[in-house]
Write an enzyme that holds these catalytic residues in place. Structure first.
Site, short mmCIF file in Angstrom:
data_model
loop_
_atom_site.label_atom_id
_atom_site.label_comp_id
_atom_site.label_asym_id
_atom_site.label_seq_id
_atom_site.Cartn_x
_atom_site.Cartn_y
_atom_site.Cartn_z
N ARG A 34 -53.17 -14.86 -12.67
CA ARG A 34 -53.92 -16.11 -12.68
C ARG A 34 -53.10 -17.26 -12.11
O ARG A 34 -53.65 -18.29 -11.71
CB ARG A 34 -54.36 -16.44 -14.12
CG ARG A 34 -55.47 -17.48 -14.19
CD ARG A 34 -56.07 -17.61 -15.56
NE ARG A 34 -55.21 -18.31 -16.49
CZ ARG A 34 -54.65 -17.79 -17.58
NH1 ARG A 34 -54.88 -16.52 -17.88
NH2 ARG A 34 -53.88 -18.50 -18.37
N TYR A 39 -74.04 -32.51 -2.57
CA TYR A 39 -74.47 -31.20 -3.05
C TYR A 39 -75.05 -31.35 -4.45
O TYR A 39 -74.44 -31.98 -5.32
CB TYR A 39 -73.28 -30.24 -3.04
CG TYR A 39 -73.55 -28.86 -3.56
CD1 TYR A 39 -74.61 -28.10 -3.08
CD2 TYR A 39 -72.73 -28.29 -4.51
CE1 TYR A 39 -74.86 -26.83 -3.54
CE2 TYR A 39 -72.95 -27.01 -4.99
CZ TYR A 39 -74.02 -26.28 -4.50
OH TYR A 39 -74.26 -25.02 -4.96
N ASP A 51 -64.66 -34.28 0.37
CA ASP A 51 -65.14 -32.92 0.55
C ASP A 51 -65.47 -32.77 2.03
O ASP A 51 -66.46 -33.32 2.51
CB ASP A 51 -66.38 -32.68 -0.32
CG ASP A 51 -66.91 -31.24 -0.22
OD1 ASP A 51 -66.65 -30.58 0.80
OD2 ASP A 51 -67.61 -30.79 -1.15
N LYS A 88 -68.01 -21.37 3.37
CA LYS A 88 -68.80 -21.79 4.52
C LYS A 88 -68.06 -21.50 5.84
O LYS A 88 -67.81 -20.36 6.15
CB LYS A 88 -69.15 -23.27 4.37
CG LYS A 88 -69.71 -23.65 2.99
CD LYS A 88 -70.93 -22.85 2.59
CE LYS A 88 -71.64 -23.39 1.36
NZ LYS A 88 -70.86 -23.42 0.13
#
Length: 534
Positions: free
Chosen positions: A199, A252, A325, A350
């Site tokens: 992790r 978004y 972003d 994306k």
């Protein structure tokens, strides 16, 4: 050829401190091992079929140059075994070789990060959280363009994985062991570098982080399981309880839902402004102790642009962090950090991944700020799988080619759509009709492959247009090789009544078209025939 374990031990034994002087037969050994025999299929019998086992410290004893001079790690082990064998049979070599370690022990031998090798332009270090970071000090000396960086950054000069393979290997492990307790204590007291636990880091993922840092001009990058995960960790790590956030109207929807629904539970308030309303930002900075200004640029789905240089100056005067972003822009079309932003966030799903086959997110910026985010990320655990990291590394190698094509197609199709009588309005920053066109020309080098537009008709007319298209898929996401089309009113806002959707300017005739890398003429013909069908 089957070989018994007893035969293997008697033939290939390694000293704990071997002499690495190459034997006279070294070249012959390599030729015999890798030159196939015509007609017989024979190889280096007795060696090529063996699975050799060596002590846990064996790999560390091989110099980096010795490892690189062999065609792969397996040959390095065979060669060193031969050297060790020669020395063991030589009376002058000293004490006899100890028995080989068990297969179970040898199978867990790590491929360590070599932080002392002088012949590699790579060094490993740990950030404030102990996370492994590689320093490719001379990378910038010959990788001048973004196109080259997408392919070679964090890989061409070596990485924290010992391999002669061109591609970065996938390291599938959930934990990393220490040979003895003293090593663990050295790690805990920052005298030794390790990943410790899955992790907290992975060698494959670190290559991806360093590649993105090179593209963004960032000191540090943290990778997460998705773009939405990155946004949430960003907010929770940087905005204190009772703090204040500024964001923009066009964004978004899932980000907006988190801001409106979850942040108030922690006493965090929000000011929402128009992307171009600098006055509203100044007012918010004066009236509140703003921890973070978070905005997309370009935004989703109307592709509005924020003056990154100007707003960064305003934010920094008040001690406010600015995060952009940049998913719709990519690092190739816009350098947010160079324009003054503190952080840049991407949904790697994306353009960066580019193949509609992997999820991921990242945040890049200064080591100081990214370390704060990384600490919280390690607690929440939205870790990217190393196999996904490999797919993203693979995808990024063609990023410059794909984005170049998508920039061209997007611009060409935006002009065609704007001129068509059945299209009411087009939203694309490359068009002079876009409200931030001049700004976009200053801070972007390309405008991307996503074009939003409104059909001259109602919901059902727009549905007929979308259903008449033959090339694009009706789906979520954007930025991949395949073209994708959707109606935001249906895909993202269908749970809201029409009156509520109108508050966000999501009208029933709005279309978001993500152009892929298909031939421009094919896409043009498909769009035109679909428009003729309505």
């Amino acid at each position: 050829m089957a070989v018994s374990s007893s035969h293997m031990r008697s033939t290939f034994e390694c000293r704990s401190d071997p002499d690495f002087s190459p034997p006279p037969s070294f070249d012959n050994l390599r030729r015999r091992n890798f030159r196939s025999s015509a007609g017989s299929g024979a190889a280096f019998h007795g060696v090529s079929s063996l699975i050799l086992r060596f002590p846990p410290n064996f790999q560390r004893q091989l110099s980096t140059k010795a490892r690189r001079n062999c065609s792969n790690i397996g040959v390095a082990q065979i060669v060193a075994a031969s050297w060790s064998n020669n020395n063991a049979n030589n009376p002058a070599a000293g004490a006899p070789a100890p028995p080989a370690v068990s297969a179970a022990d040898a199978a867990t031998v790590p491929l360590p990060v070599d932080i002392t090798a002088e012949d590699d332009a790579v060094a490993a270090a740990a950030d404030e959280n102990g996370a492994v970071q590689l320093n490719h000090s001379s990378c910038s000396s010959f990788l001048k363009s973004d196109a080259s960086k997408t392919i070679h950054a964090a890989e061409r000069l070596g990485r924290g994985i010992v391999t002669d393979g061109i591609t970065t290997p996938v390291v599938n492990t959930s934990a990393y062991f220490f040979k003895k307790t003293a090593d663990l204590i050295d790690f805990k007291e920052n005298r030794q570098v390790s990943y410790e636990y899955g992790r907290y880091g992975n060698p494959t993922t670190v290559v991806l982080e360093e590649k993105i840092s090179a593209l963004e001009g960032a000191e540090s990058t943290v990778i997460m399981a998705s773009g939405m995960c990155a946004s949430i960790v960003l907010f929770l790590a940087l905005i204190p309880a009772g703090g204040h956030l500024v964001t923009t109207t066009d964004c978004y929807r899932k980000t907006r839902i988190f801001i409106e629904t979850f942040l108030p539970k922690m006493g965090i308030s929000t000011t929402v402004i128009d992307p171009a309303d600098v006055g509203a930002l100044e007012t918010a900075l004066e009236q509140h102790n703003v921890s973070l200004f978070f905005t997309e640029s370009p935004t989703n789905p109307f592709l509005r642009c924020v003056d990154i240089k100007l707003v960064s100056e305003l934010c920094h005067k008040k001690g406010t962090l600015l995060c952009i972003d940049g998913t719709f822009a990519t690092p190739l079309n816009q350098k947010a950090l160079a324009l003054g932003a503190d952080l840049i966030l991407h949904s790697l799903t994306k353009y960066m991944g580019g193949h509609h086959d992997v999820l991921g997110g990242c945040i890049s910026g200064s080591t100081k700020v990214v370390s704060q985010i990384r600490t919280f990320h390690h607690i929440l655990g939205g870790t990217l799988n190393p196999n996904a990291a490999y797919l993203l590394i693979r995808g990024m190698k063609t990023l410059h080619l794909r984005v170049q094509q998508q920039n061209s197609t997007g611009m060409g199709m935006a002009k065609i759509l704007e001129a068509h009588p059945k299209v009411k309005r087009v939203y694309y920053p490359g068009l002079p009709s876009h409200p931030e066109h001049e700004l976009a020309k200053r801070q972007m080098t390309g405008f991307g492959g996503v074009v939003s537009f409104e059909i001259d008709g109602d919901l059902h007319t727009t549905i007929k247009f979308v259903d008449s298209l033959k090339i694009p898929y009706i789906a979520a996401s954007f930025g991949g090789c395949e073209s994708i089309v959707d109606q935001p009113a249906i895909l993202s806002y269908w749970d809201l009544p029409q009156s509520e959707r109108a508050k966000y300017k999501i009208h029933d005739n709005l279309v978001r078209f993500s152009f892929g890398v298909e031939d421009f003429e094919d896409l043009k013909a498909d769009v035109l025939q679909a428009l003729e069908a309505i």
